[in-house]
Design an enzyme around this catalytic site. Structure first.
Site, PDB file in Angstrom:
ATOM      1  N   GLU A  34       0.783  -1.239   0.000  1.00 25.00           N
ATOM      2  CA  GLU A  34       0.000   0.000   0.000  1.00 25.00           C
ATOM      3  C   GLU A  34       0.818   1.294   0.000  1.00 25.00           C
ATOM      4  O   GLU A  34       0.666   2.132   0.901  1.00 25.00           O
ATOM      5  CB  GLU A  34      -0.971   0.002   1.187  1.00 25.00           C
ATOM      6  CG  GLU A  34      -2.037  -1.078   1.080  1.00 25.00           C
ATOM      7  CD  GLU A  34      -3.101  -0.975   2.158  1.00 25.00           C
ATOM      8  OE1 GLU A  34      -2.893  -0.244   3.156  1.00 25.00           O
ATOM      9  OE2 GLU A  34      -4.150  -1.633   2.014  1.00 25.00           O
ATOM     10  N   GLU A  92      -6.132  -8.152  -0.199  1.00 25.25           N
ATOM     11  CA  GLU A  92      -6.852  -7.853   1.041  1.00 25.25           C
ATOM     12  C   GLU A  92      -8.316  -7.600   0.716  1.00 25.25           C
ATOM     13  O   GLU A  92      -8.638  -6.858  -0.215  1.00 25.25           O
ATOM     14  CB  GLU A  92      -6.264  -6.626   1.754  1.00 25.25           C
ATOM     15  CG  GLU A  92      -4.868  -6.830   2.309  1.00 25.25           C
ATOM     16  CD  GLU A  92      -4.369  -5.630   3.104  1.00 25.25           C
ATOM     17  OE1 GLU A  92      -5.223  -4.807   3.518  1.00 25.25           O
ATOM     18  OE2 GLU A  92      -3.150  -5.518   3.298  1.00 25.25           O
TER      19      GLU A  92
END
Length: 524
Positions: free
Chosen positions: A337, A441
């Site tokens: 991320e 995710e």
């Protein structure tokens, strides 16, 4: 009217499930059905809040944002223009210039960072300014606290006080009482939302932090969890790690050693129970997104520097060299991320290309995984950059959360979003000429209040089927969590998430057919 509307909804869901159950093409590649081991080797306080219970002054951790108001003048301390000049005490209301981020030195000693990054300093005589680029003794203040009231003194023993002309000075030489208004300040905590490895280690101090983390790493994830996952059809784990793992057993302060030994145990359990491992570099030096799960000290993003990027590449080299020949290694994710707002695409692409070459120098078969930037970024940007020749994967994170758009969606609208928005993107990227697609995710949680178990089951199964279309597979976030709907084990044991294998079984397709036969008369 209510029954036909509900029937239409179920009819649409069942048709979509029927279509998806037959849409994937068969090949020799076994798609990943993984669970993230979040909150284990990279701390996230919301996953296990009790880790922070024993920290003194735990509402004043690194990165906590505070505002200080003079009791005597009833004005806020302000670093004009965000820093760079003398501090003034002249603001009736507080905003960004009046907000300071704490750097914790001990339970009573702190440094104050301004909006533009400078630190409050007593290096300019008696007057306190916001001009220090890096902190030392002159920027360290001792806090005496009486609930929200503070006395602030220098390490030489002099206390801060305000003057009638709205300056902040350090020439109050005696011990002030709580009725000495000119030397007393009222503290407002604006934000205290960073609870990561930095906050835990610096909050406890090295000895106590080592005790807390040793116990946590030993017990939070165990071999029995790997057995449970294997029994439920999970074939891999995605394991977040921090950059300090490469320096085990004595990483740079304040980080605590021991995570490397835990990662070794995970590979051992994976081999016993037939799972594969994805090593995910979740926290990079300097923080790639300013969040607690990247071990940011105060929310700053300092990763995009030559020194920090080289240090990160050294970590990838360490991990690849150590685990390349382990039969349980499935892949290495180079960075989790990265922030689109703070990490330029060209910087990230350069790092990804070099990281790919490092992994390839040790393994020709390990997958190299590139995470999409979070924020305003299109995953196609990574497909347009030639990142590597073989066994490459792009990781997308799909949450019906963290965006105002999802706040008012009901259950039906959330499910429709998965079909109308997520599925086309997955299918489009599957067709792109480049890396495989990985939903690294996702979670069976949303902003729907008072949702029923059946609604959760529908939402979870829709995600399982749509994300199952991704050419590399998916990974649920996370194995265990204090918030139960994020907890994979809780979802499975309480049947809020029903395993994906059910949806492709012959008995389930019979159920689909039976439901359609029942609903059709209601819809005509």
């Amino acid at each position: 009217m209510r029954l036909p509307c509900f029937g239409l909804f179920v009819f649409g869901v069942l048709l979509s499930v029927f279509r998806l159950a037959h849409s994937s093409t068969d090949n020799d590649f076994v798609k990943v059905r993984a669970v993230n081991l979040g909150g284990w080797l990279v701390v996230e306080g919301w996953i296990k809040p009790s880790l922070f219970d024993g920290i003194p002054n735990r509402d004043m951790l690194d990165g906590t944002q505070v505002q200080l108001k003079s009791v005597g003048l009833q004005k806020y301390l302000s670093a004009g223009d965000g820093g760079g000049g003398n501090l003034t005490v002249d603001r009736d209301a507080a905003s960004s210039w009046e907000t300071f981020k704490l750097w914790r030195i001990s339970m009573n000693e702190f440094q104050f960072r301004c909006f533009n990054g400078q630190f409050l300093t007593a290096s300019d005589g008696d007057v306190i300014s916001a001009t220090a680029d890096s902190p030392g003794d002159s920027e360290t203040f001792y806090i005496e606290r009486n609930n929200t009231l503070l006395h602030i003194k220098l390490l030489n023993g002099s206390y801060l006080q305000v003057t009638d002309n709205n300056q902040l000075t350090s020439n109050y030489t005696s011990q002030p009482g709580w009725d000495d208004d000119m030397a007393t300040f009222e503290m407002t905590i604006v934000a205290n939302n960073l609870h990561g490895d930095y906050q835990l280690a610096n909050g406890y101090g090295p000895e106590q932090a080592k005790s807390v983390l040793t116990e946590h790493r030993k017990n939070f994830v165990s071999g029995s969890d790997f057995l449970f996952m294997a029994q439920k059809g999970i074939n891999a784990v995605r394991i977040p790690v921090g950059w300090w793992i490469a320096y085990d057993p004595d990483p740079p302060a304040p980080f605590i050693g021991g995570s490397l030994n835990a990662l070794d145990r995970a590979f051992y359990w994976a081999q016993i129970y037939g799972l594969k491992c994805i090593i995910d570099l979740h926290a990079a030096p300097g923080s790639q997104n300013g969040m607690e799960h990247s071990a940011s000290r105060d929310g700053s993003v300092d990763w995009p520097s030559e020194a920090n990027i080289q240090k990160t590449l050294d970590v990838i080299n360490f991990l690849a060299q150590r685990y390349a020949d382990n039969p349980c290694l499935l892949g290495i994710e180079l960075l989790n991320e990265p922030s689109a707002a703070a990490v330029p695409l060209d910087t990230l692409v350069s790092y990804y290309k070099t990281g790919y070459q490092i992994v390839r120098s040790y393994s020709n078969t390990a997958y190299v995984i590139f995470c999409q930037r979070i924020g305003n970024a299109d995953p196609m940007e990574l497909y347009q950059a030639y990142l590597g020749a073989s066994n490459t994967v792009v990781d997308l994170h799909y949450y019906n959360l963290f965006d105002p758009y999802f706040e008012k969606l009901n259950a039906t609208e959330n499910i429709q979003f998965i079909y109308k928005n997520r599925l086309p993107q997955v299918q489009s990227l599957n067709r792109a000429n480049g890396p495989l697609v990985f939903i690294g995710e996702w979670v069976n949680e949303w902003n729907v209040t008072n949702a029923s178990q059946v609604q959760y089951q529908l939402f979870g199964n829709v995600q399982l089927e749509v994300y199952g279309e991704a050419s590399f597979g998916w990974s649920y976030w996370t194995l265990k969590c204090n918030s139960v709907h994020w907890d994979y084990e809780w979802n499975i044991k309480n049947r809020y998430l029903i395993g994906g294998s059910l949806l492709i079984s012959p008995s389930y397709m019979l159920l689909v057919a039976g439901c359609l036969m029942y609903l059709l008369p209601l819809l005509t």
